[in-house]
Each structure stands twice: as C-alpha cells, then as structure tokens.
Design a protein around this motif. Structure first.
Motif, PDB file in Angstrom:
ATOM      1  N   LEU A   1       0.852  -1.184   0.000  1.00  0.00           N
ATOM      2  CA  LEU A   1       0.000   0.000   0.000  1.00  0.00           C
ATOM      3  C   LEU A   1       0.891   1.238   0.000  1.00  0.00           C
ATOM      4  O   LEU A   1       1.978   1.231   0.578  1.00  0.00           O
ATOM      5  CB  LEU A   1      -0.897   0.020   1.236  1.00  0.00           C
ATOM      6  CG  LEU A   1      -1.928  -1.105   1.372  1.00  0.00           C
ATOM      7  CD1 LEU A   1      -2.656  -0.989   2.702  1.00  0.00           C
ATOM      8  CD2 LEU A   1      -2.914  -1.075   0.213  1.00  0.00           C
ATOM      9  N   VAL A   2       0.441   2.293  -0.636  1.00  0.00           N
ATOM     10  CA  VAL A   2       1.228   3.535  -0.666  1.00  0.00           C
ATOM     11  C   VAL A   2       0.431   4.725  -0.140  1.00  0.00           C
ATOM     12  O   VAL A   2       0.875   5.863  -0.220  1.00  0.00           O
ATOM     13  CB  VAL A   2       1.723   3.839  -2.103  1.00  0.00           C
ATOM     14  CG1 VAL A   2       2.737   2.809  -2.547  1.00  0.00           C
ATOM     15  CG2 VAL A   2       0.558   3.913  -3.085  1.00  0.00           C
ATOM     16  N   GLN A   3      -0.742   4.468   0.427  1.00  0.00           N
ATOM     17  CA  GLN A   3      -1.573   5.539   0.975  1.00  0.00           C
ATOM     18  C   GLN A   3      -2.481   4.962   2.041  1.00  0.00           C
ATOM     19  O   GLN A   3      -2.929   3.824   1.939  1.00  0.00           O
ATOM     20  CB  GLN A   3      -2.393   6.189  -0.152  1.00  0.00           C
ATOM     21  CG  GLN A   3      -3.197   7.399   0.283  1.00  0.00           C
ATOM     22  CD  GLN A   3      -3.836   8.103  -0.917  1.00  0.00           C
ATOM     23  OE1 GLN A   3      -3.347   8.029  -2.032  1.00  0.00           O
ATOM     24  NE2 GLN A   3      -4.936   8.801  -0.675  1.00  0.00           N
ATOM     25  N   GLY A   4      -2.722   5.737   3.086  1.00  0.00           N
ATOM     26  CA  GLY A   4      -3.596   5.288   4.151  1.00  0.00           C
ATOM     27  C   GLY A   4      -2.847   5.022   5.447  1.00  0.00           C
ATOM     28  O   GLY A   4      -1.620   5.046   5.509  1.00  0.00           O
TER      29      GLY A   4
ATOM     30  N   GLY B   1       2.056  11.123  -7.761  1.00  0.00           N
ATOM     31  CA  GLY B   1       1.893  12.373  -7.027  1.00  0.00           C
ATOM     32  C   GLY B   1       0.648  12.381  -6.156  1.00  0.00           C
ATOM     33  O   GLY B   1      -0.208  11.498  -6.240  1.00  0.00           O
ATOM     34  N   GLY B   2       0.546  13.393  -5.314  1.00  0.00           N
ATOM     35  CA  GLY B   2      -0.585  13.543  -4.421  1.00  0.00           C
ATOM     36  C   GLY B   2      -0.353  14.680  -3.456  1.00  0.00           C
ATOM     37  O   GLY B   2       0.660  15.376  -3.495  1.00  0.00           O
ATOM     38  N   THR B   3      -1.304  14.888  -2.559  1.00  0.00           N
ATOM     39  CA  THR B   3      -1.166  15.926  -1.547  1.00  0.00           C
ATOM     40  C   THR B   3      -0.167  15.480  -0.482  1.00  0.00           C
ATOM     41  O   THR B   3       0.270  14.323  -0.454  1.00  0.00           O
ATOM     42  CB  THR B   3      -2.513  16.216  -0.887  1.00  0.00           C
ATOM     43  OG1 THR B   3      -2.936  15.027  -0.175  1.00  0.00           O
ATOM     44  CG2 THR B   3      -3.559  16.584  -1.925  1.00  0.00           C
ATOM     45  N   LEU B   4       0.185  16.410   0.389  1.00  0.00           N
ATOM     46  CA  LEU B   4       1.084  16.069   1.493  1.00  0.00           C
ATOM     47  C   LEU B   4       0.496  14.949   2.341  1.00  0.00           C
ATOM     48  O   LEU B   4       1.215  14.055   2.795  1.00  0.00           O
ATOM     49  CB  LEU B   4       1.349  17.315   2.340  1.00  0.00           C
ATOM     50  CG  LEU B   4       2.298  17.155   3.530  1.00  0.00           C
ATOM     51  CD1 LEU B   4       3.667  16.692   3.064  1.00  0.00           C
ATOM     52  CD2 LEU B   4       2.410  18.466   4.291  1.00  0.00           C
TER      53      LEU B   4
ATOM     54  N   ILE C   1      18.868   2.144  -2.099  1.00  0.00           N
ATOM     55  CA  ILE C   1      17.478   2.492  -2.381  1.00  0.00           C
ATOM     56  C   ILE C   1      17.416   3.825  -3.108  1.00  0.00           C
ATOM     57  O   ILE C   1      18.025   4.805  -2.687  1.00  0.00           O
ATOM     58  CB  ILE C   1      16.647   2.554  -1.085  1.00  0.00           C
ATOM     59  CG1 ILE C   1      16.538   1.150  -0.458  1.00  0.00           C
ATOM     60  CG2 ILE C   1      15.260   3.132  -1.348  1.00  0.00           C
ATOM     61  CD1 ILE C   1      15.775   1.113   0.848  1.00  0.00           C
ATOM     62  N   VAL C   2      16.644   3.841  -4.204  1.00  0.00           N
ATOM     63  CA  VAL C   2      16.361   5.075  -4.942  1.00  0.00           C
ATOM     64  C   VAL C   2      14.884   5.398  -4.739  1.00  0.00           C
ATOM     65  O   VAL C   2      14.024   4.542  -4.955  1.00  0.00           O
ATOM     66  CB  VAL C   2      16.665   4.915  -6.439  1.00  0.00           C
ATOM     67  CG1 VAL C   2      16.289   6.187  -7.196  1.00  0.00           C
ATOM     68  CG2 VAL C   2      18.128   4.591  -6.648  1.00  0.00           C
ATOM     69  N   SER C   3      14.599   6.622  -4.311  1.00  0.00           N
ATOM     70  CA  SER C   3      13.205   7.028  -4.113  1.00  0.00           C
ATOM     71  C   SER C   3      12.708   7.784  -5.335  1.00  0.00           C
ATOM     72  O   SER C   3      13.410   8.620  -5.896  1.00  0.00           O
ATOM     73  CB  SER C   3      13.080   7.925  -2.874  1.00  0.00           C
ATOM     74  OG  SER C   3      13.778   9.137  -3.058  1.00  0.00           O
ATOM     75  N   GLY C   4      11.479   7.476  -5.734  1.00  0.00           N
ATOM     76  CA  GLY C   4      10.817   8.207  -6.821  1.00  0.00           C
ATOM     77  C   GLY C   4       9.378   8.437  -6.409  1.00  0.00           C
ATOM     78  O   GLY C   4       8.468   7.732  -6.862  1.00  0.00           O
ATOM     79  N   ILE C   5       9.179   9.422  -5.540  1.00  0.00           N
ATOM     80  CA  ILE C   5       7.889   9.605  -4.877  1.00  0.00           C
ATOM     81  C   ILE C   5       7.269  10.924  -5.314  1.00  0.00           C
ATOM     82  O   ILE C   5       7.858  11.988  -5.132  1.00  0.00           O
ATOM     83  CB  ILE C   5       8.058   9.576  -3.346  1.00  0.00           C
ATOM     84  CG1 ILE C   5       8.663   8.224  -2.916  1.00  0.00           C
ATOM     85  CG2 ILE C   5       6.722   9.807  -2.650  1.00  0.00           C
ATOM     86  CD1 ILE C   5       9.208   8.219  -1.503  1.00  0.00           C
ATOM     87  N   GLY C   6       6.081  10.856  -5.897  1.00  0.00           N
ATOM     88  CA  GLY C   6       5.351  12.062  -6.270  1.00  0.00           C
ATOM     89  C   GLY C   6       5.914  12.713  -7.517  1.00  0.00           C
ATOM     90  O   GLY C   6       6.481  12.067  -8.399  1.00  0.00           O
TER      91      GLY C   6
END
Length: 405
Positions: free
Chosen positions: A178-181, A210-213, A235-240
C-alpha cells in the motif's frame, strides 16, 4: 516654552534613524517564524505583491508577500482563509509599521502536517539519517531490480515501461505494498525488510505517483525512514512529482524527481557508453556548470543582502554582471571547441600525408610477386617470365616480366 537640558553624551535619533534601527534589530534578532491566523484586508496591487493582515481573536499583524515568493502559490488566498505562514519579522520604515515578510503560505490543515514534517526532518538530521557518508553507491549494471510500490498504480506502469526500453536484460521483482492510508507505512517497512532478507536484488526503487502532502504521508513516517536507513540494499526514491519531497527522499541513497526518473537513474543506456568518448566535452560542460553555479550563489547572496538595503541599482548591476559572465563563458566554450576542431583537422591532414594512398596519388605504384605476394624493391628480385601485380591509385595491373635489367 520650557527647554530640556540634554547631555552631549546622549544620542538623539531622527525618526528615520529610529525606524531603521528598530527594523535591523527585529530582522537580526528573530529567525524565520511560523505564524498561524486568518487572512483579512487582502490586496493585490499592479506590482503583483500581496498585502494583507493576519489576525486571531485578540490581535492582528500586517503582512507582505512579494511577487517572487507568491508566484509559488497556486491558489490565490481569500478573505477569512485560515493559514499558516513562514515569515521574517520586520518593520516598514516609511510608516513605522510592524510587519511580517512572508516567504511561504499554506492553509492550516496542511500546515500542521508541514510542521510535523519539519520537526521530524530536524530530528532525523540531528540523528545522522541524512548523512552523505552513509549513502550507498548504486551498481553500474544492476543484476536484478526490486520495486516497492502499489502493483496497480500508474507508477509501476511507468517504471516497467522505462526499464523495458533502457535495460531489458535485468529481471524485475515487485514487492507489492500500500502507498496511501494509515496502514501503508507498515506495509512499506515490511516490503523493505522482505527485500533485504531475501537478497534477490542489488538495488531497490521505492515509488508512488503524485498527491497531496497527506497522500504522501506514509513516506514521512519515522519507522519508514529507519527502515530505509538500515537497508543493506541501495534504495532510490521516486515519490510524487518533482516538487514533492518526503522524509524517504532525504534518507534514500538517491532521490529521483518521479518514478520514471528513478527507473532511468538506476539503469545504463548504450549511449552512455559512447558518451565516454566525449570526455573532454563533458569536462568542459561540468566546468561551465560549476562556474555558473558559483555565480548563481553569488547572485543569491547579493539578493539576501538587498533584502535589508533594497537598492534597485545594485540588483541591476549584479544581473548585468551575471549576463556578462555567462556571455564570456559561452564565448570561451565556443573557442575551446573550435581549438579542438582545428587540432583534429591538423591531425587528419598529417595522417593523410602518411597514408600509402597518398603516395599512390602522386604517381607511384606498389609492385609484388604474384606467387608469394612479396613487395618488390629491386629488379633482381624477379626473373624473366615471373608474373607480378602492380597496385595503382586507380585500379591494378597483372604483368609478365620480359626484362629485369
């Protein structure tokens, strides 16, 4: 009228001197502050600057947000909006008005998350989780790539598309999460720990769209940060999107602006190999970028200095000087590239002069015995009746020796 006897040792301020001294004292004593309140008396003149009051039930304070800062705000604030601002304490000398010079503005709900974000960021910075010395290097040619993301989101489709195009030889393992909640953070931690325990990959991508804070908040949880920090795998992050930053980005070994960019950063491309032949050109570009960066830093320093003195003439001079430096660097780059081309032409001419073909072009030929292909230097090397091969500039001949005197 009675006169007051003032000792010569006592300093007498003019109003402008008093206001200037008060402004410098306020700006020098207080750091950037977060202030919460309700917007009122919001005005936008033709200059594009914003002027408004920030109030609560007991008091209010004047605020100014200049155009370079308010251009970053996507939605124009409205009367009565409850906001939180990041601002510097100051004083408008012309009227003696106490005011806030606003650097950032956001609505209160998001503002509380932003405060929590900044507090955690500060705490983890002090704990050393963002130290560059701890960052792990990425493999030049990954043997197996792991992806921690939602198996149904747009991010996984974008990543797989890039990997198929750039580096189809590496197997890919998806660790679904999961990536939200509220429970997403625990799922992310479990996926990181699973990948490290199974040791199937030599690099990991953590990604989501992408998304809100609030949407991105699972990537701002402290236990996610510690899981990334403790990972043995890079680890490489690719968030939002490009403008989104999370705590996970700061802890990761490398931060990419988007999931697509993360896939590109961890994979080589054949053009990169050929690019090694352009080493001199790359060094020149790096030099120019570094020089421009230092000039930009000087310009930023000048801007900060102008915030207290605010002379428009100096700002114009600094901008003109930056343009001059940039034009000079462009001319320098062109000159160096022209020098390289000239040297290349000279070397090509020398190589052409040494070529056997150039000798043939001047009317000479190369003669060899057909039976053993040996190059002939003397007529004594052949006998009457031997067959010989003659190489000319254009074409070739096969002849029989009638005379070898």
């Amino acid at each position: 009228m009675n006169t007051i006897d003032i000792s010569h040792s006592e300093e007498i301020y003019t109003v402008s001197q008093l206001n200037r001294a008060a402004r410098l004292l306020l700006e020098g004593h207080f750091p950037l502050l977060w202030v919460e309140g309700e917007i009122s008396n919001f005005v936008v003149p033709s200059s594009g600057h914003w002027y408004f009051s920030l109030k609560d039930s007991l008091a209010q304070v004047r605020c100014a947000m200049f155009r370079p800062q308010n251009r970053r705000i996507s939605v124009l604030p409205k009367e009565g909006t409850h906001v939180i601002v990041k601002a510097r304490l100051s004083l408008y000398e012309g009227r003696g008005d106490f005011q806030l010079l606003v650097e950032h503005l956001e609505e209160t709900g998001e503002g509380k998350l932003r405060q929590a974000f900044e507090a955690l960021k500060k705490r983890l910075t002090e704990a050393g989780l963002f130290d560059a010395a701890h960052k792990k290097s990425l493999p030049a040619f990954p043997q197996c790539i792991g992806i921690i993301t939602s198996p149904t989101g747009a991010a996984i489709r974008d990543i797989l598309s890039v990997l198929k195009r750039r580096y189809p030889v590496a197997p890919i393992i998806i660790y679904p999460t999961l990536v939200q909640g509220e429970t997403a953070a625990n799922h992310i931690v479990n996926a990181i720990q699973t990948a490290n325990r199974r040791k199937e990959c030599d690099v990991l991508i953590i990604a989501r769209g992408g998304g809100t804070l609030e949407d991105l908040w699972p990537f701002n949880e402290e236990h996610v940060a510690h899981a990334i920090y403790q990972s043995k795998l890079p680890i490489v992050s690719g968030i939002g999107h490009e403008i989104d930053f999370t705590i996970a980005d700061f802890v990761a070994d490398l931060r990419a602006a988007t999931p697509t960019a993360a896939a590109e950063l961890i994979t080589p491309q054949i053009e990169d190999v050929f690019a090694a032949l352009n080493k001199d050109k790359k060094q020149l570009i790096r030099y120019i970028k570094q020089t421009l960066y230092h000039l930009q830093q000087q310009f930023i320093f000048a801007q900060k200095h102008l915030q207290q003195q605010h002379p428009k003439r100096r700002l114009a001079e600094q901008a003109q000087q930056l343009d001059f430096y940039e034009a000079t660097l462009i001319r320098l780059q062109q000159k160096i590239l022209n020098d390289y081309q000239t040297k290349l032409h000279i070397l090509a001419a020398k190589l052409d002069a040494l070529s056997p073909l150039a000798t043939l072009q001047r009317g000479f030929s190369i003669t060899s015995r057909i039976k053993d292909q040996k190059i002939l230097h003397d007529s004594s090397q052949v006998s009457i009746g031997d067959k010989i091969h003659i190489r000319l500039m254009q074409g070739q001949l096969e002849c029989t020796v009638d005379d070898n005197t």
